[in-house]
Design an enzyme around this catalytic site. Structure first.
Site, PDB file in Angstrom:
ATOM      1  N   HIS A 200       0.845  -1.196   0.000  1.00 11.13           N
ATOM      2  CA  HIS A 200       0.000   0.000   0.000  1.00 11.13           C
ATOM      3  C   HIS A 200       0.880   1.246   0.000  1.00 11.13           C
ATOM      4  O   HIS A 200       1.070   1.872  -1.037  1.00 11.13           O
ATOM      5  CB  HIS A 200      -0.954  -0.046   1.206  1.00 11.13           C
TER       6      HIS A 200
ATOM      7  N   CYS B 151      -0.645   0.250   9.649  1.00 11.26           N
ATOM      8  CA  CYS B 151      -0.807   1.618   9.147  1.00 11.26           C
ATOM      9  C   CYS B 151      -2.218   1.849   8.617  1.00 11.26           C
ATOM     10  O   CYS B 151      -2.900   2.773   9.032  1.00 11.26           O
ATOM     11  CB  CYS B 151       0.209   1.911   8.049  1.00 11.26           C
ATOM     12  N   HIS B 152      -2.637   1.004   7.678  1.00 12.54           N
ATOM     13  CA  HIS B 152      -3.945   1.236   7.077  1.00 12.54           C
ATOM     14  C   HIS B 152      -4.792  -0.030   7.009  1.00 12.54           C
ATOM     15  O   HIS B 152      -5.740  -0.111   6.246  1.00 12.54           O
ATOM     16  CB  HIS B 152      -3.798   1.842   5.680  1.00 12.54           C
ATOM     17  N   GLY B 153      -4.378  -1.055   7.788  1.00 12.74           N
ATOM     18  CA  GLY B 153      -5.219  -2.233   7.943  1.00 12.74           C
ATOM     19  C   GLY B 153      -5.278  -3.183   6.762  1.00 12.74           C
ATOM     20  O   GLY B 153      -6.360  -3.560   6.331  1.00 12.74           O
TER      21      GLY B 153
END
Lengths: 416, 189
Positions: B129, B153-155
């Site tokens: 990502h 961080c963003h799953g």
């Protein structure tokens, strides 16, 4: 001029109306009326500008690879030489570029001296130029320290110790400059920062230098003012082409050094890592500092030596008020011309004795040469300003140029 | 400068002096061409100094001894400044990775294509990502819903083959070039 502005159309015109960059370029690099009789000695201003740009570009790229730390600096420079793509080229351009910059600027200064370019109304132009020279000297000195070789280290030690000559405050100044009790890591890091900063100050002063220049335009070999349009030609294409050609010749010499003799002007001892315990037997500054170094060593007194050395540069600031003779060009001043060439040779002699050990006959020569250096500025110039009679000066640049051509070319072209 | 006047004069002098304008154009074009070529070469030599240097490229491969890693354990090593996740997968984990319909995956890839030996999974431990390092290497780390790795961080959730299963990451964890030098030693890069 006003009709010029109206010619700009479309996007160019739209931008120019709001931000007159194109008018500015046109005014300063295209239509800019320039005396028609400029010789190749007038190339050196633009050459200095180009060299400054080359130094800043290579300097920024070098700074991306260099490490300003006393333990790592030397190795990081060697890494640039061996591992970084074209790193050797980058460093050799920057190293020799410093020398070329000084050669160009010294010729530029001697040209100004010979043709009286420092005289009214160009005093501030001259003073800004001397300021650039001072900034260049500081920048070059600090740059030479960065590779952290033996010459770097001991050059830094000797030059910073100059300030210890001043009574009472001297030692405090030196400790302050070092950021410690000897030349060491704090000295290196601040020198690196200042070495990176100062070229941008130079760019600023160069800007002012050009503004001051374009106020009255270039001086010329005759040293007389432009009187009518017939005395001038537009900068483009005449002088752009002349500058371009000069640049070509200059780059051949510059890159001849870079490719074939990159270490010719350097000192082999600087490829030995800095060692605070051993001073090299014979330390000399870079060649461009040698005349001033000779003046420093000529004086047997520490403080006086330092003062005279600084005075040798500072005296240039007041030159417009030492030589107040109304005639600018040495072409029409028979005595000044001779003293000028003597002064020029004297500077070369100072440079030569500066590279020699300070003993025996060399000391005597350096004293005589130092004597003449100051005699020229402080005694000869004021006296000549008052008493020297000049040769007949042409009424205008155009008149002089035409009379030069009349003898041979003009008659022959008209016969065709 | 009176431009028109000047141009007139130039045109006039061109006529009288019989300027060879073809030759002039030729000189102008060759000079400009040479200057541009020279400028381009100079610019490239300078820009190239910012590319990886030889000492950087020299560090581009690394050898890892796998023998101390027990089944179910993981090891993180550095390669080109990035973490490499090496997992000695259990039978369960291998089965989990292979019992997946490839068509259900975001980034379609068979587990067989991602490993050289089924029990050893080697992937670059950088979330595809935005470059964070996912959790799941240490005992007690959150491993995500698919038992592989989880990027905090963003799953993003990765499975036991390092494939993206849930979250914003677009691609599976990268498999670096590596080879088995011997049964228990791999050379990455």
């Amino acid at each position: 001029m006003s009709s010029e502005k109206n010619e700009l159309k479309g996007v160019t015109g739209w931008i120019d109306k709001r931000l007159p960059v194109f008018t500015f370029i046109n005014h300063n690099l295209r239509d800019y009326p320039t005396p028609k009789n400029l010789s190749y000695f007038w190339n050196f201003g633009s050459l200095a500008g180009v060299t400054l740009v080359i130094m800043i570009v290579t300097g920024i790229l070098l700074a991306m690879q260099y490490t300003a730390n006393a333990d790592l600096a030397f190795d990081s420079v060697e890494r640039i030489m061996r591992d970084v793509n074209n790193g050797w080229l980058l460093r050799y351009i920057h190293m020799n570029g410093a020398s070329m910059f000084f050669i160009v600027v010294y010729i530029h200064i001697f040209r100004g001296l010979y043709y009286g370019s420092f005289k009214a109304p160009r005093e501030i132009l001259w003073i800004l130029g001397v300021l650039i020279l001072l900034l260049m000297m500081a920048t070059a000195f600090m740059g030479y320290v960065l590779p952290w070789g033996q010459m770097s280290f001991w050059g830094a030690t000797v030059i910073t110790n100059l300030f210890s000559a001043f009574p009472v405050i001297g030692d405090y100044i030196v400790t302050f400059l070092w950021g410690g009790f000897s030349v060491d890591n704090p000295t290196l890091t601040r020198f690196f920062v200042l070495h990176y900063l100062m070229p941008f100050l130079i760019v600023g002063v160069v800007g002012l230098h050009i503004v001051a220049l374009h106020q009255f335009g270039s001086n010329n070999p005759l040293g007389i003012d432009v009187k009518s349009e017939g005395d001038t030609i537009p900068f483009h294409p005449y002088y752009t082409v002349k500058d371009y050609f000069g640049l070509g010749v200059f780059l051949i010499i510059f890159f001849g050094l870079v490719f074939f003799a990159p270490n010719f002007l350097g000192h082999p001892d600087n490829y030995i890592p800095a060692d605070p315990l051993v001073t090299p037997a014979h330390i000399v500054p870079e060649w461009y500092f040698l005349p001033f170094y000779a003046i420093l060593r000529a004086v047997p007194d520490k403080l006086m030596g330092v003062i005279l050395m600084f005075a040798a540069v500072m005296v240039l600031f007041v030159l417009p008020w030492l030589d107040t003779h109304k005639t600018r060009s040495a072409q029409f001043r028979p005595y000044y011309k001779q003293f000028f060439w003597l002064f020029f040779i004297n500077c070369l002699i100072l440079g030569w004795v500066g590279s020699m050990p300070a003993e025996g006959l060399y000391v005597l020569i350096s004293r005589l040469a130092t004597g003449y250096y100051f005699l020229f500025f402080l005694v000869i110039l004021p006296i000549l300003s008052r008493y020297e009679n000049t040769r007949t000066i042409p009424t205008s640049i155009a008149a002089s140029v035409l009379s030069d051509k009349f003898g041979n070319e003009k008659t022959s072209t008209e016969n065709i | 400068m009176d431009k028109k006047n000047l141009n007139d004069k130039l045109v006039e002098s061109d006529k009288t002096q019989k300027v060879d304008s073809e030759k002039r154009d030729f000189l102008f074009m060759t000079t400009t061409g040479l200057a541009l070529a020279g400028g381009a070469i100079a610019a490239w030599s300078l820009i190239d100094t910012m590319n990886p240097a030889k000492d950087v490229l020299a560090l581009s491969s690394t050898e890892v001894d796998l023998s101390p890693i027990e089944s179910g354990q993981s090891l993180t090593v550095m390669w080109r400044g990035k973490p490499i996740f090496i997992r000695h997968r259990t039978k369960d984990e291998i089965k989990q990775a292979r019992n997946v319909l490839v068509d259900d995956l975001t980034h379609k890839s068979l587990d067989e294509e991602r490993v050289k030996k089924p029990e050893w999974l080697v992937v670059v431990g950088v979330c595809t990502h935005l470059g964070c390092v996912p959790l799941g290497q240490k005992v007690g780390d959150e491993k995500g819903e698919y038992g592989g790795w989880f990027c905090p961080c963003h799953g993003s959730h990765y499975d036991t083959s390092g494939r993206i299963r849930k979250g914003p990451a677009p691609l599976n964890l990268d498999v670096p070039p590596y080879e088995f030098v011997s049964d228990e030693i791999i050379k990455i890069g």
